[in-house]
Design an enzyme around this catalytic site. Structure first.
Site, mmCIF file in Angstrom:
data_model
loop_
_atom_site.group_PDB
_atom_site.id
_atom_site.type_symbol
_atom_site.label_atom_id
_atom_site.label_comp_id
_atom_site.label_asym_id
_atom_site.label_seq_id
_atom_site.Cartn_x
_atom_site.Cartn_y
_atom_site.Cartn_z
ATOM 1 N N SER A 17 94.163 -38.227 15.247
ATOM 2 C CA SER A 17 93.300 -37.485 16.162
ATOM 3 C C SER A 17 94.148 -36.588 17.061
ATOM 4 O O SER A 17 95.365 -36.720 17.124
ATOM 5 C CB SER A 17 92.503 -38.456 17.031
ATOM 6 O OG SER A 17 93.374 -39.058 17.980
ATOM 7 N N LYS A 18 93.461 -35.706 17.752
ATOM 8 C CA LYS A 18 94.147 -34.810 18.672
ATOM 9 C C LYS A 18 94.850 -35.608 19.770
ATOM 10 O O LYS A 18 95.906 -35.218 20.254
ATOM 11 C CB LYS A 18 93.113 -33.847 19.263
ATOM 12 C CG LYS A 18 93.704 -32.874 20.256
ATOM 13 C CD LYS A 18 92.757 -31.735 20.538
ATOM 14 C CE LYS A 18 92.798 -31.316 22.006
ATOM 15 N NZ LYS A 18 94.127 -31.230 22.586
ATOM 16 N N ARG A 19 94.252 -36.745 20.124
ATOM 17 C CA ARG A 19 94.860 -37.565 21.190
ATOM 18 C C ARG A 19 96.215 -38.107 20.795
ATOM 19 O O ARG A 19 97.116 -38.214 21.620
ATOM 20 C CB ARG A 19 93.915 -38.692 21.604
ATOM 21 C CG ARG A 19 92.838 -38.176 22.535
ATOM 22 C CD ARG A 19 91.930 -39.272 23.027
ATOM 23 N NE ARG A 19 92.649 -40.419 23.576
ATOM 24 C CZ ARG A 19 92.109 -41.610 23.728
ATOM 25 N NH1 ARG A 19 90.876 -41.820 23.364
ATOM 26 N NH2 ARG A 19 92.809 -42.600 24.242
ATOM 27 N N ASP A 56 98.585 -35.291 21.382
ATOM 28 C CA ASP A 56 98.843 -35.082 22.807
ATOM 29 C C ASP A 56 99.799 -36.149 23.340
ATOM 30 O O ASP A 56 100.701 -35.864 24.117
ATOM 31 C CB ASP A 56 97.529 -35.142 23.605
ATOM 32 C CG ASP A 56 96.629 -33.942 23.285
ATOM 33 O OD1 ASP A 56 97.154 -32.966 22.705
ATOM 34 O OD2 ASP A 56 95.425 -34.007 23.593
#
Ligand code: GLU
Length: 520
Positions: A262-264, A267
């Protein structure tokens, strides 16, 4: 394989930036098409207007341009089978919806969202199917005249697919083999909505794959649950003979832990999950991209190609697009999820970066220098790249451990090359290297060396070497580490002659004088 020309499509919905998993899907389609001398289509699936995001389509097209993945047909290119944007194909879909209605393979349903909600509360695990459809308000349960009246009065309706229960549906998947499911678990999917006069994903997708003569549907695993419905739709239309073959690609998994990437994760661990930087038009949020992070497109293509497939042990992992096209084998893709390894991604970038000519690094390096208020020449910058590109840097991994890795991005260079352009303005006496190499008498030695250097006519590496090597031998001197402290301010950098030749006599002598004054 049949004798039809291979035709594949990448069919993104423009709902935001293209996820790196979508890029891998497109890449596999591309490799497969090229390998078979086939066509690759870019189709934009924008029938869900509520999820449309401005700029997403342009973003997708720019991403593939950057990556070197070329489409033969589609949005932005054109072709014989257009239009390729689904929102421009309304009339086509209407015709096919009517075909199913006329054949009794689909029906009209008037249930309002409130009525559906009420049913969900009344019946546990409610599903709109053979067991429940007669309790609902649709053209199967209502009289023909009632249906006509409701439509004439302008009531909104949907068209649902009539799924016959108790049938075995076979999905023949190139990667997963034969997957059989019972049709009773499927619901009567909505194919069309009168409210926006648009079909849903399922209908538009099947109609377009058929009309565009798609032979292979290569897409992410998340679409596997839709495949039985798609098989039944082909059957309902009478298109079974030309039904595309399916290949559902493995998921991309988180670098650590369970679940899909996921994008998380990106990040948290500091890597992008999008090919290009994305500026969200609504929230203004900026998400990082591989391009802006300093990745080369060839490196991104190479590491993505190996997430879910590999060419076997006889081959290097560093493979060009041409080699990937040769070697790729859709049938040998993994069924299991592929773990996303961002350290490996950086490793691939290193491989491609160091194989570029030094001059190719210059524009990015120049940008970094300018940001730091430094002006230099392309020749000087290329020189620095040549001297420093094979050094290693320290970094901190996701768990806070200090590690070393090769230079993988031009931006890695900056902390290592600063001293080429900026003279040390202080020297840390307590630095380990300085303490060890700057002793009593060192200043005097450096003064002598400075004198020797100032007398050298030819200040090139060779010119200095001749004179200085003779001088050190004659006097039994080992001035290298102290000289390094003078020119760098610390225990790092390239060969000393290379460095002093780069700086030139004047700057070399100035830095030596500064160190002598500072450290005494
Ligand atoms: N529009 C779908 C998507 O966004 C396409 C799925 C498919 O390839 O069938 O991925």
């Amino acid at each position: 394989m049949s004798d039809r020309k291979v035709r594949v499509r990448f069919a993104p919905s423009p709902t935001g930036p293209l996820h790196i998993g979508g890029v891998r899907t497109a890449l596999y389609n591309y490799l497969f098409a090229r390998q078979h001398g086939g066509d690759m289509i870019l189709r934009i699936e924008d029938t869900d207007s509520t999820r449309f995001v401005p700029g997403a389509e342009e973003y997708i097209i720019e991403s593939f341009k950057w990556l070197g993945i070329q489409f033969d047909e589609g949005v932005g290119i054109g072709g014989q089978y257009g239009p390729y944007r689904q929102s421009e194909r309304r009339e086509i879909y209407k015709q096919y919806v009517n075909q199913l209605l006329d054949a009794g393979k689909a029906y009209v349903a008037f249930d309002t969202p409130e009525e559906l909600d009420a049913k969900r509360k009344e019946i546990e695990n409610f599903q709109y199917d053979a067991t429940t459809r007669m309790q609902m308000r649709n053209s199967l349960s209502l009289s023909a005249s009632e249906v006509e009246r409701l439509i004439a009065e302008g009531h909104q309706y949907v068209v649902r697919f009539l799924i016959e229960p108790g049938r075995e549906v076979l999905v023949d998947d190139i990667i997963r083999g034969e997957v059989i499911i019972n049709s009773s678990i499927l619901d009567d999917k909505v194919l069309y909505k009168s409210a926006d006069q648009l079909p849903t994903y399922h209908l538009a997708n099947i109609v377009d794959d058929h009309l565009m003569e798609v032979t292979h549907v290569i897409r992410g695993e998340e679409w596997l649950p839709s495949a039985p419905l798609h098989v039944l739709l082909y059957e309902a239309f009478g298109w079974t003979d030309t039904m595309p073959r399916f290949a559902h690609l493995p998921l991309l998994l988180k670098p650590v832990g369970n679940g899909k990437l996921s994008k998380r994760d990106g990040d948290k661990l500091g890597f992008p999950v999008f090919p290009l930087e994305w500026h969200d038009p609504k929230s203004g949020e900026v998400s990082s991209g591989y391009r802006e992070k300093g990745y080369l497109p060839q490196a991104v293509v190479n590491f993505l190609a190996l997430l879910g497939w590999n060419p076997g042990n006889d081959h290097s992992e560093v493979l060009s697009m041409e080699e990937l096209i040769q070697l790729f084998d859709l049938g040998k893709c993994s069924r299991n999820g592929a773990r996303f390894d961002y350290v490996k991604a950086a490793w691939f970038n290193h491989q491609y970066l160091v194989n570029q000519p030094d001059e190719a690094w210059v524009p990015s390096l120049q940008k970094i220098l300018e940001e730091n208020g430094i002006v230099s020449t392309p020749e000087k910058m290329a020189e620095v790249v040549r001297m420093m590109k094979l050094k290693v840097i320290e970094y901190t991994d996701g768990e806070g451990n200090k590690k070393k890795r090769n230079i993988s991005f031009v931006s890695d260079l900056w902390p290592l090359v600063r001293f080429f352009f900026v003279a040390p303005d202080s020297i840390d006496r307590e630095d380990k290297f300085v303490r060890k190499n700057w002793k009593e008498g060192t200043a005097a030695e450096m003064k002598q060396l400075a004198e020797v250097l100032s007398g050298i006519e030819d200040f090139s590496v060779e010119g200095q070497k001749q004179v200085v090597d003779a001088w050190t031998e004659e006097n039994g001197m080992r001035p290298w580490n102290a000289w390094r402290i003078c020119l760098v301010g610390a225990g790092q950098g390239p060969d000393m002659y290379e460095l002093s030749a780069f700086l030139g006599r004047e700057e070399t002598l100035r830095r030596m004088q500064f160190a002598i004054d500072t450290l005494g």
